[in-house]
Design a protein around this motif. Structure first.
Motif, PDB file in Angstrom:
ATOM      1  N   PHE A   1       0.821  -1.199   0.000  1.00  0.00           N
ATOM      2  CA  PHE A   1       0.000   0.000   0.000  1.00  0.00           C
ATOM      3  C   PHE A   1       0.860   1.255   0.000  1.00  0.00           C
ATOM      4  CE2 PHE A   1      -4.663   0.020   0.816  1.00  0.00           C
ATOM      5  CZ  PHE A   1      -4.883  -1.187   0.204  1.00  0.00           C
TER       6      PHE A   1
ATOM      7  N   HIS B   1       2.826  -2.164   7.315  1.00  0.00           N
ATOM      8  CA  HIS B   1       2.550  -0.829   7.832  1.00  0.00           C
ATOM      9  C   HIS B   1       3.739   0.104   7.636  1.00  0.00           C
ATOM     10  CE1 HIS B   1      -1.214  -1.976   9.363  1.00  0.00           C
ATOM     11  NE2 HIS B   1      -0.776  -2.721  10.370  1.00  0.00           N
ATOM     12  N   TYR B   2       4.935  -0.426   7.799  1.00  0.00           N
ATOM     13  CA  TYR B   2       6.109   0.424   7.704  1.00  0.00           C
ATOM     14  C   TYR B   2       6.273   0.976   6.291  1.00  0.00           C
ATOM     15  CZ  TYR B   2       7.548  -1.070  12.323  1.00  0.00           C
ATOM     16  OH  TYR B   2       7.589  -1.292  13.664  1.00  0.00           O
TER      17      TYR B   2
ATOM     18  N   LEU C   1       3.984   7.582   2.894  1.00  0.00           N
ATOM     19  CA  LEU C   1       3.248   8.786   3.283  1.00  0.00           C
ATOM     20  C   LEU C   1       4.169   9.998   3.398  1.00  0.00           C
ATOM     21  CD1 LEU C   1       0.574   9.976   4.545  1.00  0.00           C
ATOM     22  CD2 LEU C   1       1.402   9.168   6.732  1.00  0.00           C
ATOM     23  N   ALA C   2       5.395   9.736   3.823  1.00  0.00           N
ATOM     24  CA  ALA C   2       6.292  10.842   4.127  1.00  0.00           C
ATOM     25  C   ALA C   2       6.823  11.550   2.876  1.00  0.00           C
ATOM     26  CB  ALA C   2       7.457  10.334   4.969  1.00  0.00           C
TER      27      ALA C   2
ATOM     28  N   ALA D   1       3.846   1.439   4.111  1.00  0.00           N
ATOM     29  CA  ALA D   1       2.770   2.408   3.891  1.00  0.00           C
ATOM     30  C   ALA D   1       3.102   3.747   4.546  1.00  0.00           C
ATOM     31  CB  ALA D   1       1.461   1.846   4.446  1.00  0.00           C
ATOM     32  N   LEU D   2       3.602   3.694   5.770  1.00  0.00           N
ATOM     33  CA  LEU D   2       3.899   4.936   6.481  1.00  0.00           C
ATOM     34  C   LEU D   2       5.064   5.683   5.846  1.00  0.00           C
ATOM     35  CD1 LEU D   2       3.430   3.830  10.178  1.00  0.00           C
ATOM     36  CD2 LEU D   2       2.050   5.431   8.879  1.00  0.00           C
ATOM     37  N   ALA D   3       6.069   4.939   5.412  1.00  0.00           N
ATOM     38  CA  ALA D   3       7.211   5.607   4.782  1.00  0.00           C
ATOM     39  C   ALA D   3       6.774   6.299   3.501  1.00  0.00           C
ATOM     40  CB  ALA D   3       8.315   4.599   4.486  1.00  0.00           C
TER      41      ALA D   3
ATOM     42  N   ARG E   1      12.859  -2.025   1.469  1.00  0.00           N
ATOM     43  CA  ARG E   1      13.362  -2.838   2.577  1.00  0.00           C
ATOM     44  C   ARG E   1      12.290  -3.034   3.623  1.00  0.00           C
ATOM     45  NH1 ARG E   1      18.427   0.332   4.404  1.00  0.00           N
ATOM     46  NH2 ARG E   1      17.969  -0.904   6.230  1.00  0.00           N
ATOM     47  N   LEU E   2      11.194  -2.267   3.494  1.00  0.00           N
ATOM     48  CA  LEU E   2      10.140  -2.310   4.499  1.00  0.00           C
ATOM     49  C   LEU E   2       8.937  -3.068   3.978  1.00  0.00           C
ATOM     50  CD1 LEU E   2      10.304   1.475   5.272  1.00  0.00           C
ATOM     51  CD2 LEU E   2      11.474  -0.350   6.479  1.00  0.00           C
ATOM     52  N   ARG E   3       8.123  -3.522   4.934  1.00  0.00           N
ATOM     53  CA  ARG E   3       6.904  -4.218   4.547  1.00  0.00           C
ATOM     54  C   ARG E   3       5.727  -3.687   5.334  1.00  0.00           C
ATOM     55  NH1 ARG E   3       8.904 -10.421   4.477  1.00  0.00           N
ATOM     56  NH2 ARG E   3      10.458 -10.110   2.852  1.00  0.00           N
TER      57      ARG E   3
ATOM     58  N   PHE F   1       0.714   5.290   0.438  1.00  0.00           N
ATOM     59  CA  PHE F   1      -0.033   6.487   0.803  1.00  0.00           C
ATOM     60  C   PHE F   1       0.627   7.713   0.203  1.00  0.00           C
ATOM     61  CE2 PHE F   1      -1.108   4.134   4.930  1.00  0.00           C
ATOM     62  CZ  PHE F   1      -2.194   3.549   4.328  1.00  0.00           C
TER      63      PHE F   1
ATOM     64  N   THR G   1      12.939   2.111   0.233  1.00  0.00           N
ATOM     65  CA  THR G   1      11.661   1.841   0.894  1.00  0.00           C
ATOM     66  C   THR G   1      11.242   0.384   0.799  1.00  0.00           C
ATOM     67  OG1 THR G   1      11.089   4.056   0.187  1.00  0.00           O
ATOM     68  CG2 THR G   1       9.362   2.804   1.225  1.00  0.00           C
TER      69      THR G   1
END
Lengths: 310, 591
Positions: free
Chosen positions: B60, B114-115, B121-122, B117-119, B110-112, B62, B108
């Motif tokens: 996802f 929620h992390y 967003l930034a 998605a939140l990254a 490297r993340l899965r 954002f 990015t």
């Protein structure tokens, strides 16, 4: 160095004072994320509702004017908590619970979409509903304290922010004690750790989630009430704080309440210190950069645990 | 994956949409309605771009406003500062978007969850503040009266409709192609179970990256055209949260991961929002957002899968789908039996492998030599480090110390998909199926490693299903299989790229007596075909019957190794390390 040590200490102290209110709102978000694993986009908008609640209790309807200009806003901020708690309770009961909770968490994919879209929807409704109800003119809660300062050496400490600091830290400590030492709080933590196991232990997980959600938005609203005495706001203000909150919670470690508190404090300090080297407009960019750095370097945060099992 | 006929049906539908939009543009009289129509098309493109990444792969985002905004500013600044026509700048936006996506994706991914998605967003929000700071608060495209057409400035708004329509059709065709290719299949596999996809040899990182770059390119292009249509660009209007939110709301409303969902969402919600704003905006300034919010909450409560999937389900329920005749399995491709080496040369060698999690020493100086050909068993109680051992071998974890060699070459530092390509297949303790794919599709995912094309992949998958005796279940949805069938399916998936070594993680766990015999037969068959099998279990009974070589793992250390009979008889070892209960079990097993 482009700044003096007085500037440095001034920014540091401002960061700690501002950071304490951030810390409190992060605790609110941390409770929700920690227990429900929901990304709540509307958290900033509940904060905004808290600000307006405090505003109407003092300046707007003047219910609390008898307390005087100093105590009134503080009591109003604290009262914003139960008001938003009740709002959160209703919204969880009729909307959020339909897409979260123990049984939904099992549904792969669909559950996660539902939560995201519902909190986005709530965010849109609160923001724009706020625009209709409160109007778009920026407003604020004026207190004599926020216009006067204590001088310690060469450093100025805003009195309003100092009071907010004390209230925020005390509120966060109260929440921490509640979660750690009451039966209800322990139940919440059990439901957060492993909702399946908690069900087998006879904990009503849906009720635990409802309490966590309401408590989370209520605490953030108290923080909002405190911030409202220090800056002007309008219905779209919540968004500025969503990033602050997520940065703080991620920094502390998703799921850790104590971590959320320290994370929020650090974010406040970063934001204020960044003004030493960066133009004022870029202080939120500094938060983003810190946020990204945390996510990449230590995604489990300061207090979180990394765990994955194949 | 769809058949060719189904793909063609979608192509016709795209043509139908295009014709409909053209007719609508001719019918609509007011320039205002034309503008709304253009917006519907552009937002649909953005949402489709979002869907290319998030809908298919499940990552996802954002933050798609980042690409949209960069596109808009590319066109605006190109025109203002460089006198660059949008005819050139808009195609250039695709490059800008793809490059931005690569820059964002590189760290990015490297993340899965929620992390990630939140990254995401930034990114647009950080960019928003930067553009404000740079002083690009409000850019207005300069009017070019003399050579209007050369600068994409038309008095007839219908031309913008056509331009946006062209972009939409192109995006739909791209999405359709992706959906029905190895690319789409890889993304679906990632969405349903990324570790399994990686272990099946799919280079997940590469496919995710490609999806993001494609998605970024499309979104930036649409953003560029948006700037031309809107004429004014502000940081809030192109990098703002509402842009990112809109991208996913439209797709969620219409149906995530579907070709038509984003378009349906745009066609319903964009005119609704615009209309409300025009009717009531002066009296109730936020009414558009409120109704928007209520609408999406209602849809999620009433039809959480989105309009498209809901309608599709309704239709298929009314008209029961014609049962698909199970495809004939071709004669199994005989695997050239690799001659068993005369000398027991070792195919897998671990020397001093260790790994710690926090204070826990999960593996502690493990030395293991697995001879080529044959069945090698490792037992140990729960928490002994068995699964960790497999994760270290196939690349999910990298050991803190020691070396691992496979067929004489070091395995260290390879990603799971590369390990798979070297010829190591694995199954998982908790079966990692792609639950919404059919059994055959599950296995095809594993076949992409070795197959030259999609047809070959399907042939190989059918052959592998035949080897595990599961051909008759090829068209069943994996979510509805029994434990035995799931284990066999996973076995087939690991088998299809012709591995030389198979790692089986508690394949026998949770199986009844009758099921067990079937699976044991399949595993023995693998050995007879020349595949080395390394199997871990925590129960001894079945293992003693099955394996040729045997090791005991406890607290991260190998404590005994040898022929099963020898190890089993070594009562002192077993009693000392596994407790008295095990001695009983051994006695039962030995009878």
């Amino acid at each position: 160095m482009p700044f003096s040590s007085v500037d440095f200490l001034q920014a540091l102290s401002a960061g700690i004072l501002v950071g304490s209110t951030y810390a409190l709102m992060c605790v609110g978000l941390g409770i929700i994320f920690g227990s429900m694993r929901v990304i709540n986009f509307a958290q900033g908008d509940f904060l905004m509702v808290g600000m307006y609640a405090a505003f109407y209790l003092t300046t707007g309807f003047g219910i609390l004017t008898f307390l005087g200009p100093n105590a009134g806003p503080i009591v109003a901020a604290l009262l914003a908590g139960p008001i938003v708690f009740a709002l959160g309770w209703v919204l969880h009961r009729f909307v959020v619970a339909r897409v979260t909770g123990a049984d939904v968490a099992q549904i792969e994919g669909a559950g996660a979409y539902g939560q995201i879209i519902v909190t986005l929807g709530l965010s849109l409704i609160l923001q724009n509903g706020g625009l209709i109800v409160f109007g778009s003119t920026p407003t604020g809660i004026r207190t004599p304290l926020s216009r006067s300062s204590w001088e310690i050496g060469d450093i100025l400490l805003n009195q309003g922010r100092c009071v907010s600091f004390v209230v925020a830290v005390a509120s966060a400590a109260a929440v921490y004690l509640f979660l750690g030492h009451t039966r209800l709080g322990k139940g919440l933590r059990a439901a957060a750790d492993n909702s399946q196991a908690a069900i087998y232990m006879g904990i009503d997980v849906d009720r635990a989630h409802r309490i966590a959600w309401s408590l989370g938005v209520g605490i953030t609203a108290v923080a909002g009430g405190l911030v409202a005495t220090a800056q002007s706001f309008q219905p779209y203000v919540g968004f500025d704080f969503v990033i602050v909150m997520y940065a703080g919670v991620v920094l502390g470690g998703l799921g850790s309440i104590l971590g959320a508190f320290w994370g929020g404090l650090v974010i406040g300090i970063v934001q204020q210190m960044s003004t030493l080297v960066l133009p004022y407009q870029l202080q939120n960019t500094a938060i983003f950069v810190v946020f990204l750095l945390i996510i990449f370097l230590r995604p489990q945060g300061m207090f979180g645990r990394a765990s994955e099992r194949t | 994956m769809r058949t060719r006929a189904q793909v063609n049906r979608h192509r016709w539908a795209i043509l139908g949409v295009a014709v409909f939009v053209v007719l609508l543009a001719l019918v609509l009289k007011s320039a205002y309605y034309q503008l709304i129509l253009t917006q519907v098309l552009l937002w649909a493109v953005l949402s489709l771009a979002w869907n290319l990444l998030s809908g298919y792969s499940g990552y996802f985002s954002f933050g798609h406003a980042a690409f949209w905004g960069l596109g808009a500013y590319t066109v605006a600044l190109g025109m203002i500062d460089l006198n660059l026509t949008p005819w050139v700048a808009i195609p250039f936006c695709a490059i800008v978007g793809a490059v931005a996506a690569a820059v964002i994706g590189f760290p990015t991914f490297r993340l899965r969850g929620h992390y990630f998605a939140l990254a995401m967003l930034a990114y647009p929000l950080a960019t928003l503040y930067v553009f404000q700071w740079l002083g690009y608060q409000e850019l207005t495209l300069p009017m070019k009266r003399e050579s209007a057409a050369a600068y994409m400035q038309f008095s007839d708004p219908r031309i913008y409709v056509l331009l946006a329509l062209g972009l939409l059709v192109a995006t739909l065709l791209i999405s359709l192609t992706v959906e029905n290719s190895r690319f789409g299949m890889a993304l679906t596999a990632i969405k349903q179970n990324e570790p399994a996809a990686e272990a099946a040899g799919i280079n997940t990182w590469r496919w995710k990256m490609l999806a993001l770059m494609l998605s970024g390119a499309v979104a930036a292009t649409a953003g560029g055209l948006y700037a031309v249509v809107q004429f004014v660009v502000t940081p809030e209007s192109v990098f703002g949260m509402l842009v990112s939110a809109q991208a996913l709301i439209l797709a969620l409303f219409g149906g995530v991961g579907s070709l038509w969902g984003p378009l349906i969402g745009a066609a319903v919600l964009v005119p609704l929002a615009e209309g409300l704003n025009a009717e009531l905006g002066d009296k109730l300034p936020g009414i558009q957002g409120v109704v928007y919010g209520i609408a999406i909450i209602l849809i999620i409560l009433l039809a959480p899968e989105g309009v498209y999937w809901r309608v599709l389900d309704r239709l298929s329920r009314r008209k029961p789908a014609s049962p698909v005749a199970p495809r004939e399995a071709p004669a199994p491709v005989p695997i050239a039996p690799r001659p068993r080496a005369a000398t027991a040369s070792d195919i897998l060698v671990l020397r001093g492998v260790g790994i710690s999690f926090g204070g826990l020493r999960a593996l502690d100086g493990v030395d293991l030599a697995v001879p080529k050909g044959g069945l090698y068993g490792i037992i140990g109680p729960n928490g002994a480090g068995k699964t960790t051992l497999f994760n270290v071998i196939n690349g999910f974890l990298s050991p803190d110390s020691g070396t691992i060699e496979f067929a004489g070459a070091p395995l260290m530092g390879l990603r799971p998909n590369q390990v798979c390509r070297r010829g190591i297949g694995r199954t998982f303790q908790v079966v990692r199926a792609f639950p919404r794919m059919t059994v055959l599709e599950n296995v095809i995912v594993g076949a992409y490693v070795g197959a030259a094309n999609d047809a070959a992949a399907e042939r190989m998958a059918l052959a592998a299903l035949d080897r595990v005796r599961l051909s008759d279940r090829g068209n069943a949805i994996a979510g509805g299989l029994t434990t035995r069938e799931l284990r066999l399916m996973e076995l087939a998936r690991a088998l299809v790229p012709h591995p030389r070594l198979m790692l089986l993680d508690e394949t026998l766990a949770g199986l009844g007596h009758d099921d067990l015999d079937g699976i044991l037969g399949v595993i023995r068959q693998l050995r007879d075909d020349g595949i080395t099998v390394l199997i871990i279990e925590h129960t001894m009974q079945a293992m003693v019957q099955l394996v040729d070589h045997f090791s005991v793992l406890d607290h991260g250390r190998l404590i005994a190794a040898g022929k099963p009979e020898a190890v089993v008889r070594d009562r002192s070892v077993i009693e000392a390390y596994l407790g008295k209960k095990w001695v009983e079990q051994v006695r039962v097993a030995a009878k």
